[in-house]
Design a protein around this motif. Structure first.
Motif, PDB file in Angstrom:
ATOM      1  N   CYS A 259      41.546  30.931  33.632  1.00  7.39           N
ATOM      2  CA  CYS A 259      42.972  31.380  34.124  1.00  7.39           C
ATOM      3  C   CYS A 259      43.250  30.491  35.402  1.00  7.39           C
ATOM      4  O   CYS A 259      44.422  30.484  35.763  1.00  7.39           O
ATOM      5  N   LEU A 260      42.374  29.891  36.047  1.00 12.86           N
ATOM      6  CA  LEU A 260      42.631  29.034  37.285  1.00 12.86           C
ATOM      7  C   LEU A 260      42.696  27.723  37.118  1.00 12.86           C
ATOM      8  O   LEU A 260      42.140  26.995  36.348  1.00 12.86           O
ATOM      9  N   GLU A 261      44.000  27.233  37.755  1.00 12.97           N
ATOM     10  CA  GLU A 261      44.339  25.643  37.418  1.00 12.97           C
ATOM     11  C   GLU A 261      42.904  24.965  38.080  1.00 12.97           C
ATOM     12  O   GLU A 261      42.363  25.427  38.909  1.00 12.97           O
ATOM     13  N   ASP A 262      42.906  23.542  37.674  1.00 16.07           N
ATOM     14  CA  ASP A 262      41.857  22.812  37.944  1.00 16.07           C
ATOM     15  C   ASP A 262      41.584  22.878  39.584  1.00 16.07           C
ATOM     16  O   ASP A 262      40.626  22.615  40.175  1.00 16.07           O
ATOM     17  N   ASN A 263      42.857  22.526  40.602  1.00 14.81           N
ATOM     18  CA  ASN A 263      42.621  22.190  41.658  1.00 14.81           C
ATOM     19  C   ASN A 263      43.193  23.854  42.399  1.00 14.81           C
ATOM     20  O   ASN A 263      43.555  23.536  43.604  1.00 14.81           O
ATOM     21  N   GLY A 264      43.002  24.958  41.841  1.00 13.61           N
ATOM     22  CA  GLY A 264      43.096  25.992  42.430  1.00 13.61           C
ATOM     23  C   GLY A 264      42.208  26.761  43.374  1.00 13.61           C
ATOM     24  O   GLY A 264      41.026  26.260  43.324  1.00 13.61           O
ATOM     25  N   LEU A 265      42.264  27.803  43.917  1.00  9.45           N
ATOM     26  CA  LEU A 265      41.513  28.507  44.580  1.00  9.45           C
ATOM     27  C   LEU A 265      41.364  30.129  44.316  1.00  9.45           C
ATOM     28  O   LEU A 265      42.472  30.677  43.593  1.00  9.45           O
ATOM     29  N   PHE A 266      40.102  30.584  44.293  1.00  8.50           N
ATOM     30  CA  PHE A 266      39.975  31.993  43.955  1.00  8.50           C
ATOM     31  C   PHE A 266      39.426  32.723  45.087  1.00  8.50           C
ATOM     32  O   PHE A 266      38.344  32.344  45.482  1.00  8.50           O
ATOM     33  N   LEU A 267      39.932  33.836  45.368  1.00 15.48           N
ATOM     34  CA  LEU A 267      39.413  34.834  46.528  1.00 15.48           C
ATOM     35  C   LEU A 267      38.939  35.990  45.822  1.00 15.48           C
ATOM     36  O   LEU A 267      39.858  36.819  45.328  1.00 15.48           O
ATOM     37  N   LEU A 268      37.659  36.436  46.123  1.00 11.28           N
ATOM     38  CA  LEU A 268      37.192  37.689  45.702  1.00 11.28           C
ATOM     39  C   LEU A 268      36.585  38.387  46.797  1.00 11.28           C
ATOM     40  O   LEU A 268      35.870  37.810  47.470  1.00 11.28           O
ATOM     41  N   HIS A 269      37.190  39.708  46.970  1.00 11.59           N
ATOM     42  CA  HIS A 269      36.977  40.450  48.013  1.00 11.59           C
ATOM     43  C   HIS A 269      36.357  41.651  47.468  1.00 11.59           C
ATOM     44  O   HIS A 269      36.700  42.422  46.551  1.00 11.59           O
ATOM     45  N   THR A 270      35.093  41.767  47.770  1.00  5.45           N
ATOM     46  CA  THR A 270      34.320  42.843  47.309  1.00  5.45           C
ATOM     47  C   THR A 270      33.245  43.580  48.123  1.00  5.45           C
ATOM     48  O   THR A 270      32.522  42.797  48.909  1.00  5.45           O
ATOM     49  N   ILE A 271      32.995  44.722  47.901  1.00  2.35           N
ATOM     50  CA  ILE A 271      31.801  45.616  48.538  1.00  2.35           C
ATOM     51  C   ILE A 271      30.535  44.859  47.907  1.00  2.35           C
ATOM     52  O   ILE A 271      30.579  44.739  46.550  1.00  2.35           O
ATOM     53  N   GLY A 272      29.594  44.883  48.769  1.00  2.71           N
ATOM     54  CA  GLY A 272      28.319  44.179  48.139  1.00  2.71           C
ATOM     55  C   GLY A 272      27.040  44.796  48.693  1.00  2.71           C
ATOM     56  O   GLY A 272      27.092  45.865  49.636  1.00  2.71           O
ATOM     57  N   LYS A 273      25.998  44.936  48.106  1.00  4.86           N
ATOM     58  CA  LYS A 273      24.596  45.620  48.392  1.00  4.86           C
ATOM     59  C   LYS A 273      23.758  44.597  48.789  1.00  4.86           C
ATOM     60  O   LYS A 273      23.940  43.329  48.521  1.00  4.86           O
TER      61      LYS A 273
END
Length: 387
Positions: A259-273
């Motif tokens: 779903c992301l354009e080739d020059n795009g950015l993806f931000l993932l905000h998550t709790i983690g262990k």
């Protein structure tokens, strides 16, 4: 003269209770927690069966005993911080928890059919309930408390931080996977001039955001993320990955990649262990977030392998402690409005949820990460946002 069977049974019960009590007392001593002590983090026993429930069922037994009113603690957050600092949770591994762990590891508990359960059980409690606990935009994720004095400021700081990390520009088309009540989408549209599509599995959330933001370029959809096919300039997922599950981490990343354009950015905000081998907490799984599963750094790395370049990773998990304490303060102030509808057992359950999680973040037992990902690497390097 021999004693009666009833007398012997009573003696055995008392011996067992004494044994459980002594075992728990020894463990609590290492965490500087006293049974029936006078400090804010000491546990007060209202029923003799609490140690047995804690040892036989771990946090599930401890949490259910608290919900039943069998024990109390003036500052639950400090109790859990002490307990987790001493790593006492690692010592209680009853058979039923081993089975729970195997179930989480071997089965896909977050299939498209099961994914809707958390929306129905947790997020559909009622918009009025969450409005009383959260900030004005209904942001149900960790605030960013640098230079903030209030929950409102901390959540605004976090939303703006995400926008800046994504390098949003007017006219961009942005996807929000797990959009909640639309806090990020509304902020991004108002302050950065973008168009947003958000997906959620909560009918209450979808109805609320459509009524709240009729004049903004926002498209809210009640759907599972796995059905997404469109292209976007930017993607954000803020506090949703905790519901994806280890069996679906790779699928989630593949959806984001397509779903992301080739020059795009993806931000993932998550709790983690801190470790990939741990299992979901059984009390949280049963009463708060069914089928939840916190990822580890290693699991996230495996899921993103050959799909994304990790441009940036930011840990501000300590800020979740302060966020949860602010939510708890709001919840307790608002409780008289909901007490007749939800009842005292729910009151104790929700307090246990908020304060036990605050203690876990304070002890650094769990984390909060923001990852910035690109498909092929940002040419010349990603310019990290000044925090």
């Amino acid at each position: 003269m021999s004693s009666s069977p009833m007398y012997e049974e009573k003696q055995n019960t008392e011996l067992n209770e004494s044994s459980f009590h002594n075992t728990v007392k020894t463990m609590f001593d290492r965490a500087d927690i006293q049974i029936n002590g006078d400090r804010p983090w000491d546990i007060q026993l209202n029923h003799p069966g609490v140690p047995e429930r804690a040892l036989s069922k771990g946090n599930l037994g401890l949490g259910e005993a608290y919900m039943d009113g069998d024990w109390d603690c003036p500052h639950l957050d400090e109790f859990f911080c002490h307990l987790l600092d001493a790593r006492l949770d690692k010592e209680v591994q009853p058979l039923r928890l081993v089975i729970h762990s195997l179930r989480a590891r071997l089965l896909n508990l977050q299939t498209m059919k099961r994914a809707w359960q958390v929306g129905e059980q947790h997020y559909d409690l009622g918009n009025d309930f969450y409005a009383a606990m959260l900030d004005e935009r209904m942001t149900y994720t960790c605030g960013y408390w640098k230079d903030a004095e209030t929950l409102e400021q901390a959540q605004t700081n976090k939303l703006d931080l995400i926008c800046r990390k994504l390098q949003l520009e007017p006219g961009m088309r942005v996807l929000d996977i797990g959009c909640g009540w639309g806090s990020f989408m509304s902020y991004a549209a108002e302050h950065y001039g973008v168009e947003c599509v958000g997906v959620t599995i909560s009918s209450e959330q979808a109805a609320w955001v459509k009524a709240r933001y009729p004049d903004l370029p926002l498209d809210f959809r009640l759907m599972d993320y796995r059905d997404l096919e469109e292209k976007f300039d930017r993607i954000a997922s803020v506090g949703m990955f905790e519901h994806v599950g280890r069996k679906n981490h790779r699928i989630f990343m593949e959806v984001a990649h397509r779903c992301l354009e080739d020059n795009g950015l993806f931000l993932l905000h998550t709790i983690g262990k801190n470790t990939r081998k741990s299992a979901p907490d059984p009390w949280i799984d049963k009463y708060i977030f069914p089928n939840g599963d916190l990822p580890s750094i290693g699991q996230l790395g495996d899921a993103a392998d050959e799909l994304f370049v990790v441009e940036d990773m930011h840990n501000f998990g300590a800020d979740y402690d302060r966020t949860l304490m602010a939510w708890h303060e709001n919840f307790e102030k608002a409780w008289p409005r909901f007490s007749n509808q939800l009842g005292e057992r729910f009151h104790r359950m929700w307090r246990y949820y908020l304060l036990s999680c605050a203690g876990a973040f304070r002890a650094r037992d769990i984390q909060l990460w923001q990852w910035v990902l690109s498909k092929e690497g940002v040419s010349g390097g990603y310019q990290r946002v000044s925090e």
